[in-house]
Write an enzyme that holds these catalytic residues in place. Structure first.
Site, PDB file in Angstrom:
ATOM      1  CB  CYS A 123      -0.932   0.020   1.206  1.00 17.68           C
ATOM      2  SG  CYS A 123      -2.119  -1.336   1.227  1.00 17.68           S
TER       3      CYS A 123
ATOM      4  CD  GLN B 282      -3.175  -5.437   3.906  1.00 14.03           C
ATOM      5  OE1 GLN B 282      -3.751  -4.370   4.104  1.00 14.03           O
ATOM      6  NE2 GLN B 282      -2.292  -5.587   2.937  1.00 14.03           N
TER       7      GLN B 282
ATOM      8  CG  HIS C  69      -6.160   1.968   0.141  1.00 11.51           C
ATOM      9  ND1 HIS C  69      -4.953   2.441  -0.349  1.00 11.51           N
ATOM     10  CD2 HIS C  69      -5.845   0.970   1.015  1.00 11.51           C
ATOM     11  CE1 HIS C  69      -3.965   1.772   0.205  1.00 11.51           C
ATOM     12  NE2 HIS C  69      -4.479   0.872   1.028  1.00 11.51           N
TER      13      HIS C  69
ATOM     14  CB  CYS D 133      -0.538  -0.184   7.768  1.00 13.93           C
ATOM     15  SG  CYS D 133      -2.194   0.012   7.061  1.00 13.93           S
TER      16      CYS D 133
END
Length: 387
Positions: free
Chosen positions: A91, A151, A343, A373
């Site tokens: 990410c 996740q 995102h 993260c």
């Protein structure tokens, strides 16, 4: 060491990362190429002067395979002499791209670099690059015999260990949409380059409330994992998580001297960088050690920082970070975060940078901290100083 400055950072609107989303009909290389072309045209920059284009992209499969950064550079019409590379720090990929670009400038290796990112989650779905075999199974089975988890489970574990209940998570998610909606005209138009009819982020829902979010069911609930992790209350839903998103971002980074020679006015300078590893089971706790490392390295304290952009992969992540540092909640993602703004994995680092810089300029702030993260248990941290 030289000083690396940000001349500009722009992004596309966020589109829903599914068929029919606002950007789903556009090839991801085209999405990025249009942004690259806009960036150089806006500043009357000869693209032949660009030393490198560093591109973040997570799902490097299908249309995003085979160095999408180079594909986008050529599709943008840049000279064939302009190179490009594509990197994957999950990410944080485009945040890492900006760090690599700035570090190259500071070291004197580059004069001008574009750090960018792209992800079309509608056209290259998450994990479509994995195939039918989990790449972690086998090599990590001795060290982690019970196996790693997704996740989403990491977000559940964080919620349980930091004792965030469902109401807190939904309240935070509703806050993200409210702040993003309030900022849409005031801040986002300065950073967004329209794509066709898409002008603002498709993922923001101004009508979202904690009450409406409370009706959603947990998405990661699993009987086998419930036995392994009895502490989990199963509170992570689609509503308090970031949505699947399409988008691209791009930052024009150069040496202070080159900007002056070209008559360009920088908006900010890079102050400090850090990257950290963390527990790959919890996976999403990396922003804590990354922040501790960058504060020690920079000589600054959180009181010196005017805004914190902590990526909202899941509501439990920024809440964890805020709780650990007892940070001022008013400075945390003050114009909304990924829960509302989306995102688009490989492009999110650039999106956070754009949000942070635009907010600093609007409020007269000096320092901004960005941290994200990342899959596998990692995190990047960056501090910029507004000029």
């Amino acid at each position: 060491m030289g000083t690396a400055v940000i001349v500009d950072v722009i992004r596309t609107p966020s589109g829903k990362g599914k068929p029919g989303g606002a950007l789903s009909g556009i090839h991801p290389a085209t999405l990025l190429a249009d942004l690259l072309r806009t960036l150089v045209t806006k500043h009357d920059l000869d693209p032949a002067l660009i030393d490198d284009v560093i591109t973040g992209c997570v799902t490097q499969a299908g249309e995003q395979a085979v160095n999408i950064g180079r594909t986008a550079v050529l599709a943008a019409g840049f000279p064939e002499s302009v190179p490009a590379t594509t990197i994957d720090r999950q990410c944080g990929s485009s945040q890492q791209a900006a760090a690599f670009a700035a570090q190259g400038v500071s070291a004197g290796v580059y004069d001008i670099v574009i750090a960018c990112g792209v992800e079309s989650m509608s056209r290259a779905p998450m994990f479509s690059n994995v195939g039918d075999k989990d790449p972690s199974v086998g090599p990590l089975s001795t060290r982690y015999p019970e196996g790693l988890v997704s996740q989403g489970i990491g977000a559940e574990l964080i919620a349980a260990r930091w004792k965030f209940d469902r109401d807190q998570l939904d309240d935070y998610a509703a806050r993200s949409h409210r702040l993003a909606a309030e900022a849409s005209d005031r801040l986002q138009q300065d950073q967004i380059v329209p794509v066709g009819d898409a002008v603002l982020d498709e993922t923001v829902r101004a009508s979202t409330t904690a009450e409406s979010l409370s009706t959603l069911k947990p998405v990661f609930q699993n009987a086998a994992l419930a036995e392994r992790f009895p502490e989990i209350d199963w509170s992570i839903t689609a509503g308090n998580s970031s949505p699947l998103t399409d988008g691209a971002s791009a930052a024009l980074i150069m040496s202070e001297e080159k900007a002056a020679a070209l008559g360009l006015t920088p908006r900010a300078r890079f102050h400090s960088f850090a990257v950290a590893g963390s527990d790959p089971l919890l996976m999403l706790t990396g922003p804590i050690p990354a922040t501790e490392k960058i504060l020690a390295r920079s000589g600054l304290t959180l009181d010196d920082i005017d805004t914190y952009e902590v990526n909202e992969a899941f509501a439990s992540v920024p809440l964890m970070w805020q709780s650990h540092f007892d940070a001022d909640p008013a400075r945390l993602n003050p114009a909304g975060g990924a829960i509302a703004l989306g995102h688009p994995l490989g492009a999110s680092g650039g999106r956070l940078l754009a949000s942070m810089l635009t907010y600093l300029e609007a409020t007269g702030g000096r320092y901004g901290l960005q941290t994200m993260c990342e899959g596998g248990g990692m995190a990047n941290a960056t501090i910029i100083e507004r000029i």
